[in-house]
Design an enzyme around this catalytic site. Sequence first.
Site, PDB file in Angstrom:
ATOM      1  N   CYS A 111      -3.194   4.089   3.233  1.00  0.00           N
ATOM      2  CA  CYS A 111      -4.198   3.028   3.131  1.00  0.00           C
ATOM      3  C   CYS A 111      -5.612   3.573   3.336  1.00  0.00           C
ATOM      4  O   CYS A 111      -6.136   4.248   2.466  1.00  0.00           O
ATOM      5  CB  CYS A 111      -3.855   1.887   4.092  1.00  0.00           C
ATOM      6  SG  CYS A 111      -4.758   0.365   3.706  1.00  0.00           S
ATOM      7  N   HIS A 216       1.587   0.713   2.650  1.00  0.00           N
ATOM      8  CA  HIS A 216       1.966   1.088   4.020  1.00  0.00           C
ATOM      9  C   HIS A 216       3.467   1.376   4.113  1.00  0.00           C
ATOM     10  O   HIS A 216       4.236   0.502   4.532  1.00  0.00           O
ATOM     11  CB  HIS A 216       1.594  -0.030   5.001  1.00  0.00           C
ATOM     12  CG  HIS A 216       0.155  -0.071   5.372  1.00  0.00           C
ATOM     13  ND1 HIS A 216      -0.358   0.586   6.481  1.00  0.00           N
ATOM     14  CD2 HIS A 216      -0.901  -0.657   4.765  1.00  0.00           C
ATOM     15  CE1 HIS A 216      -1.668   0.383   6.560  1.00  0.00           C
ATOM     16  NE2 HIS A 216      -2.020  -0.369   5.531  1.00  0.00           N
ATOM     17  N   GLU A 218       5.058   2.935   6.248  1.00  0.00           N
ATOM     18  CA  GLU A 218       5.587   2.896   7.634  1.00  0.00           C
ATOM     19  C   GLU A 218       6.184   1.521   7.957  1.00  0.00           C
ATOM     20  O   GLU A 218       7.009   1.411   8.857  1.00  0.00           O
ATOM     21  CB  GLU A 218       4.497   3.299   8.645  1.00  0.00           C
ATOM     22  CG  GLU A 218       3.484   2.228   9.023  1.00  0.00           C
ATOM     23  CD  GLU A 218       2.366   2.062   7.996  1.00  0.00           C
ATOM     24  OE1 GLU A 218       2.483   2.599   6.872  1.00  0.00           O
ATOM     25  OE2 GLU A 218       1.362   1.383   8.307  1.00  0.00           O
TER      26      GLU A 218
END
Length: 245
Positions: A111, A216, A218
């Site tokens: 990001c 993202h 994660e």
Amino acid sequence: MPAILIGITTTRGSSLYGLPVFSLTEAYINAVIRTGAVPIQVPLGLPDETLEHLLTRLDGILLSGGGDVRPGRYGGSEHPKVDFVDDDRDRVELLLVEGGLELGIPIFGICRGLQVLNVALGGTLYEDLQDQMPRAIQHDYIDEQPRDYLAHPVHIEAGSRLANILGTNATQVNSLHHQGIRQLATSLTSIACSPDGLVEGVELPGYPFGLAVQWHPEWLQEQAPMRALFQAFVDASSKYREGHD
Ligand code: MN
């Protein structure tokens, strides 16, 4: 086998008691732990020289998400939507990228991390996609949806490292950003884009591992391809480490 040390950049925030802290969402840390590597949170405020010394001890650099880069860093203009600017964080991350690239350390940007990588290499950003990018689809779901909400598809360049890691040329991703790449740095290659043409993934060709995504991963660790992305970064970091032992 020595521990692989992954430096992850942090954000200024505030504690339960309203005191200033350097923070990092656990999702980044857990995604790195899952690979077998050791996440090392890099505090802001470190002097340049200390950061340069730290770089000689790290095996990989993970640029985390966060607020906006100061537009002056890329010749942009202030804009009412520009938010959470932290000049010290810009300094720390730009130095980590520049110093890291000199050493050949693997870099993975997420990001804001993609935006920092682009700015470090001379590219520019849209200060606000909805306001400035023609025909932009919605990319900012921060206040509307959970972090793992699959907001839009991305097309991934066939044959790119990213396509090889993810094992596909198209996937659905989350989207938690209001800025994006306006002008791509000349040394970067676009390897993923959303349906409106926004760059959602970049790679530094010829570099051991210089990769960044606008989404993202994660928060998408239930998906094997998103875990593979972290694993590929850590594998490259492990290889970098071997070259130094
Ligand atoms: Mn997006």
